[in-house]
Design a protein around this motif. Structure first.
Motif, short mmCIF file in Angstrom:
data_model
loop_
_atom_site.label_atom_id
_atom_site.label_comp_id
_atom_site.label_asym_id
_atom_site.label_seq_id
_atom_site.Cartn_x
_atom_site.Cartn_y
_atom_site.Cartn_z
N TYR A 47 -8.92 -0.02 0.62
CA TYR A 47 -7.68 -0.71 0.94
C TYR A 47 -7.74 -1.30 2.35
CZ TYR A 47 -2.82 -1.53 2.24
OH TYR A 47 -1.66 -2.11 2.69
N SER B 82 4.61 0.79 0.91
CA SER B 82 5.76 0.51 1.78
C SER B 82 7.13 0.64 1.15
CB SER B 82 5.63 -0.88 2.39
OG SER B 82 4.76 -0.83 3.47
N GLY C 7 0.83 -1.21 0.00
CA GLY C 7 0.00 0.00 0.00
C GLY C 7 0.86 1.26 0.00
N1 GLN Z 1 0.93 1.33 5.41
C1 GLN Z 1 0.16 0.37 4.67
C2 GLN Z 1 -0.38 -0.67 5.60
O1 GLN Z 1 -0.12 -0.58 6.77
C3 GLN Z 1 0.98 -0.24 3.57
C4 GLN Z 1 1.96 -1.22 4.07
C5 GLN Z 1 2.67 -1.95 2.98
O2 GLN Z 1 2.76 -1.49 1.84
N2 GLN Z 1 3.17 -3.11 3.31
O3 GLN Z 1 -1.08 -1.56 5.18
#
Ligand code: GLN
Length: 414
Positions: free
Chosen positions: A224, A77, A75
């Protein structure tokens, strides 16, 4: 017991693997504060977070511990920590890079990406890790363009792999869409002005800026935060204390499950497992997970329609620069809001690149992201490369490690 495909490919290419880096537990977070190993500090300012979840990778590259690092982007990261640490980071197209050897989080969103100092570094590592893998059925057989690095540097490439004519180090003819929905009230003014300045530079380099609308952007966050926890709750069911992960012994099987999962998962992971299990449960599936999937289709369609008229989309990576350690830990929703500009690319499965375009008054890096159509990573590398030829933001380095060590001593950071 075995290496991930991406790690094997880097070793085969002669690279040296230095180690594993810190991340939020199961990559659930935006700051590494959810890590079981403690919080990673931002090399630019030690009381700030490096971003997350791949904050350890970003901090390691920013602090000159390694020239390149891998991370995953479910998302945001890779793009968000790259932005917070003044690096260039690539989130490839969903299915572009093998996930064999990875712990799954949100299976319809996860992709392996990379951090480096500049676009050329990323083109190199991407060309090594991308491509079909028989061990990951979601990988695509669309050929990976051969990155001729000399050509990329000299701009004398005659392979037909780049959208732009690389004999001409300009962005002439490139149409960049600028979506209104990514320049919201609430975005830090210095972030907005640095991104607008960078857009101006891209324009001076020959790109045409075209206003576009991605009307379903506002739904990306709730969509999401239903889909990712739902998939995570299913994926993490395997951590039962029997086959995977640590075990807390008990007489009854059910108690092994309960105690292992109750004691070993961190608070954020439990929150998401509960949310996700609820969203998938009988009677609620259609109302939550099913509904979120429908809205996801609309978000994806927004991008498809936009890419009929334009080549790339430009936007901020995050609404703010690196926040303070502890700033969002008591309020999960405010933490989730940090992901508002990175989540849509994951929901649509498209590639995105983040790169530095300025610094705020505190001396913290500001990032911008470019998003492209599926499997058009080369367009992102080439555009960023041309921007980086014309600017110096990516060459700035955090205070020297030596100074950081003294600072740690003086302020007694734990
Ligand atoms: N910050 C987002 C979440 O906590 C994305 C994390 C990610 O991309 N692994 O889901």
């Amino acid at each position: 017991p075995y290496n991930a495909t991406v790690v094997e490919r880097l070793i085969d290419a002669g690279m040296v693997i230095l180690g594993k880096t810190n991340t939020d537990e199961f990559t659930m977070g935006s700051s590494t504060e959810n890590s079981a190993f403690g919080t990673t500090h931002n090399p630019w300012k030690l009381e700030r977070v490096p971003g997350g979840s791949s904050g350890g990778s970003a901090a390691a590259v920013a602090a000159n511990m390694a020239p390149l690092a891998l991370g995953t982007d479910t998302g945001g990261s890779v793009r968000q920590p790259a932005s917070f640490c003044g690096l260039t980071g690539i989130k490839p197209t969903y299915g572009r890079v093998s996930r064999y050897g990875l712990v799954a989080y949100g299976s319809s969103l996860d992709v392996v990406g990379a951090f480096g100092r500049q676009a050329v570094d990323l083109a190199l590592i991407f060309s090594l890790i991308a491509g079909i893998d028989p061990l990951d059925a979601t990988t695509s057989d669309i050929p990976v363009p051969e990155f001729n690095l000399d050509a990329l540097v000299d701009l004398k490439d005659d392979h037909n792999v780049f959208l732009l004519n690389s004999a001409d180090p300009s962005l002439n003819g490139l149409r960049i869409g600028v979506p209104d929905e990514y320049f919201l009230a609430g975005i830090q003014p210095q972030v907005e002005s640095a991104v607008k300045e960078a857009l101006h530079t891209l324009e001076e380099l020959g790109a045409e800026l075209i206003p576009v609308s991605l009307p379903h952007t506002e739904y990306a966050l709730p969509v999401y935060y239903l889909i990712a926890p739902a998939e995570a709750s299913a994926n993490l069911a395997r951590y039962d204390g029997i086959r995977y992960g640590p075990r807390i012994a008990a007489e009854l099987l059910l108690d092994i499950y309960r105690r292992t999962r109750g004691e070993k998962f961190g608070a954020e992971v439990k929150r998401r497992v509960m949310l996700g299990t609820y969203a998938l449960s009988a009677g609620y599936y259609d109302r939550y997970y099913g509904q979120a999937q429908k809205v996801r289709t609309l978000i994806r369609a927004d991008f498809e329609q936009a890419f009929e008229r334009i080549d790339l989309i430009a936007a901020p990576v995050t609404p703010t620069t690196a926040f303070s350690i502890g700033e969002h830990t008591d309020d999960p929703l405010s933490m989730y809001l940090e992901d508002i500009f990175t989540l849509p690319a994951n929901l649509a499965g498209i590639p995105g690149i983040a790169f530095p375009v300025g610094f705020d008054q505190q001396g913290l890096p500001i990032g911008m992201q470019l998003m492209g159509p599926h499997f058009q990573e080369q367009r992102l590398f080439q555009t960023t490369f041309i921007y980086q030829q014309a600017t110096n933001w990516h060459k700035r380095r955090p205070p020297r490690i030596h100074d950081i060590n003294q600072n740690v001593e003086a302020k007694k950071f734990s």
